[in-house]
Design a protein around this motif. Sequence first.
Motif, PDB file in Angstrom:
ATOM      1  N   GLN A 109      31.116  49.878  82.752  1.00 34.21           N
ATOM      2  CA  GLN A 109      31.393  50.896  83.777  1.00 34.21           C
ATOM      3  C   GLN A 109      32.071  52.110  83.157  1.00 34.21           C
ATOM      4  OE1 GLN A 109      30.356  50.923  87.046  1.00 34.21           O
ATOM      5  NE2 GLN A 109      31.010  53.024  86.845  1.00 34.21           N
ATOM      6  N   ALA A 110      32.993  51.887  82.216  1.00 38.12           N
ATOM      7  CA  ALA A 110      33.660  52.997  81.537  1.00 38.12           C
ATOM      8  C   ALA A 110      32.647  53.827  80.752  1.00 38.12           C
ATOM      9  CB  ALA A 110      34.757  52.464  80.610  1.00 38.12           C
ATOM     10  N   LYS A 111      31.708  53.151  80.104  1.00 34.49           N
ATOM     11  CA  LYS A 111      30.662  53.851  79.339  1.00 34.49           C
ATOM     12  C   LYS A 111      29.810  54.722  80.264  1.00 34.49           C
ATOM     13  CE  LYS A 111      26.675  52.983  76.346  1.00 34.49           C
ATOM     14  NZ  LYS A 111      25.893  51.947  75.656  1.00 34.49           N
ATOM     15  N   ASN A 116      28.417  60.124  82.543  1.00 35.79           N
ATOM     16  CA  ASN A 116      28.330  61.007  83.714  1.00 35.79           C
ATOM     17  C   ASN A 116      29.283  62.193  83.601  1.00 35.79           C
ATOM     18  OD1 ASN A 116      26.291  59.606  85.041  1.00 35.79           O
ATOM     19  ND2 ASN A 116      27.733  58.238  86.056  1.00 35.79           N
ATOM     20  N   LEU A 117      30.492  61.941  83.111  1.00 37.93           N
ATOM     21  CA  LEU A 117      31.455  63.032  82.949  1.00 37.93           C
ATOM     22  C   LEU A 117      30.975  64.038  81.903  1.00 37.93           C
ATOM     23  CD1 LEU A 117      34.817  61.047  83.134  1.00 37.93           C
ATOM     24  CD2 LEU A 117      33.870  62.594  84.868  1.00 37.93           C
ATOM     25  N   TYR A 118      30.354  63.539  80.858  1.00 36.23           N
ATOM     26  CA  TYR A 118      29.818  64.419  79.803  1.00 36.23           C
ATOM     27  C   TYR A 118      28.689  65.281  80.371  1.00 36.23           C
ATOM     28  CZ  TYR A 118      28.121  65.830  75.186  1.00 36.23           C
ATOM     29  OH  TYR A 118      27.729  66.551  74.081  1.00 36.23           O
ATOM     30  N   LYS A 119      27.836  64.668  81.184  1.00 33.17           N
ATOM     31  CA  LYS A 119      26.748  65.424  81.814  1.00 33.17           C
ATOM     32  C   LYS A 119      27.284  66.502  82.755  1.00 33.17           C
ATOM     33  CE  LYS A 119      23.226  61.793  81.690  1.00 33.17           C
ATOM     34  NZ  LYS A 119      22.466  60.822  82.508  1.00 33.17           N
ATOM     35  N   MET A 120      28.487  66.261  83.301  1.00 33.00           N
ATOM     36  CA  MET A 120      29.110  67.232  84.202  1.00 33.00           C
ATOM     37  C   MET A 120      29.821  68.346  83.427  1.00 33.00           C
ATOM     38  SD  MET A 120      30.633  64.565  87.019  1.00 33.00           S
ATOM     39  CE  MET A 120      31.545  65.796  87.923  1.00 33.00           C
ATOM     40  N   ILE A 127      37.356  63.210  78.180  1.00 32.13           N
ATOM     41  CA  ILE A 127      36.813  61.954  78.695  1.00 32.13           C
ATOM     42  C   ILE A 127      37.579  60.771  78.108  1.00 32.13           C
ATOM     43  CG2 ILE A 127      34.773  60.462  78.768  1.00 32.13           C
ATOM     44  CD1 ILE A 127      33.086  63.083  78.685  1.00 32.13           C
ATOM     45  N   ALA A 128      37.809  60.820  76.798  1.00 36.18           N
ATOM     46  CA  ALA A 128      38.544  59.748  76.133  1.00 36.18           C
ATOM     47  C   ALA A 128      39.940  59.602  76.725  1.00 36.18           C
ATOM     48  CB  ALA A 128      38.625  60.020  74.627  1.00 36.18           C
ATOM     49  N   LYS A 129      40.586  60.722  76.969  1.00 34.98           N
ATOM     50  CA  LYS A 129      41.935  60.706  77.550  1.00 34.98           C
ATOM     51  C   LYS A 129      41.909  60.120  78.963  1.00 34.98           C
ATOM     52  CE  LYS A 129      45.937  63.716  77.892  1.00 34.98           C
ATOM     53  NZ  LYS A 129      46.449  65.075  77.675  1.00 34.98           N
ATOM     54  N   VAL A 138      34.215  56.925  72.633  1.00 35.58           N
ATOM     55  CA  VAL A 138      33.530  57.790  73.604  1.00 35.58           C
ATOM     56  C   VAL A 138      32.384  58.527  72.922  1.00 35.58           C
ATOM     57  CG1 VAL A 138      33.788  59.841  75.070  1.00 35.58           C
ATOM     58  CG2 VAL A 138      35.493  58.008  75.174  1.00 35.58           C
ATOM     59  N   GLN A 139      32.618  59.014  71.712  1.00 35.47           N
ATOM     60  CA  GLN A 139      31.545  59.700  70.984  1.00 35.47           C
ATOM     61  C   GLN A 139      30.393  58.737  70.686  1.00 35.47           C
ATOM     62  OE1 GLN A 139      34.060  61.186  67.803  1.00 35.47           O
ATOM     63  NE2 GLN A 139      33.896  63.287  68.606  1.00 35.47           N
ATOM     64  N   GLN A 140      30.725  57.507  70.384  1.00 36.59           N
ATOM     65  CA  GLN A 140      29.680  56.483  70.144  1.00 36.59           C
ATOM     66  C   GLN A 140      28.864  56.274  71.421  1.00 36.59           C
ATOM     67  OE1 GLN A 140      31.249  52.739  68.737  1.00 36.59           O
ATOM     68  NE2 GLN A 140      29.450  51.643  69.428  1.00 36.59           N
ATOM     69  N   TRP A 141      29.548  56.145  72.554  1.00 36.92           N
ATOM     70  CA  TRP A 141      28.843  55.973  73.824  1.00 36.92           C
ATOM     71  C   TRP A 141      27.918  57.138  74.127  1.00 36.92           C
ATOM     72  CZ3 TRP A 141      33.672  54.509  77.223  1.00 36.92           C
ATOM     73  CH2 TRP A 141      34.007  53.161  77.003  1.00 36.92           C
ATOM     74  N   LEU A 142      28.395  58.346  73.776  1.00 36.98           N
ATOM     75  CA  LEU A 142      27.630  59.547  74.090  1.00 36.98           C
ATOM     76  C   LEU A 142      26.569  59.856  73.051  1.00 36.98           C
ATOM     77  CD1 LEU A 142      30.607  61.804  75.252  1.00 36.98           C
ATOM     78  CD2 LEU A 142      29.019  60.497  76.689  1.00 36.98           C
ATOM     79  N   GLY A 143      26.564  59.107  71.964  1.00 39.00           N
ATOM     80  CA  GLY A 143      25.588  59.350  70.898  1.00 39.00           C
ATOM     81  C   GLY A 143      25.887  60.598  70.109  1.00 39.00           C
ATOM     82  N   ILE A 144      27.171  60.937  70.041  1.00 41.74           N
ATOM     83  CA  ILE A 144      27.604  62.147  69.318  1.00 41.74           C
ATOM     84  C   ILE A 144      28.088  61.721  67.938  1.00 41.74           C
ATOM     85  CG2 ILE A 144      29.260  64.042  69.261  1.00 41.74           C
ATOM     86  CD1 ILE A 144      29.378  63.838  72.334  1.00 41.74           C
TER      87      ILE A 144
END
Length: 147
Positions: A109-111, A116-120, A127-129, A138-144
């Motif tokens: 759910q956090a991922k 969603n927050l990144y898309k916004m 987001i990490a904070k 968070v960067q791993q989740w976002l593929g960054i």
Amino acid sequence: VNVPDLFKPYVSDVKINLFEIAYLTREQVNLFKSDFRIVADYFVQKRESGDYIPSPEKLHHVQETLQLLSVMTNDRRFEEAYIDDSGEGEVQNMCDVLDRAERRGAEEQAKLTAINLYKMGLKPEDIAKALERSLSLVQQWLGIATA
């Protein structure tokens, strides 16, 4: 039963007793001495209340019991809880199984929230904070790619 001679080699005349596990009484469930008691208790509780309160009783055949529950419920989370890829240690009882499934669900759910927050338009640092997770996760989740 009258079975034509042609089909007799393919038809067995065996008597079996079928039990609807979910409809056993508490006394009947408690008669089981193996890990099947936990399986039966799961189905009885789900039928009676729609919920399951796990037993702290130690499982003796953890993988086999969880595989059986996965197959019987069509829910892979039981089997996935057995796989120790997180360093959480060995599953001992159904409390451990549900704790693990709950943590995995919360992490998933956090991922999804991070994505969603990144898309916004939120920055990965924010987001990490907000999610109280590391920036690298968070960067791993976002593929960054990390610097």
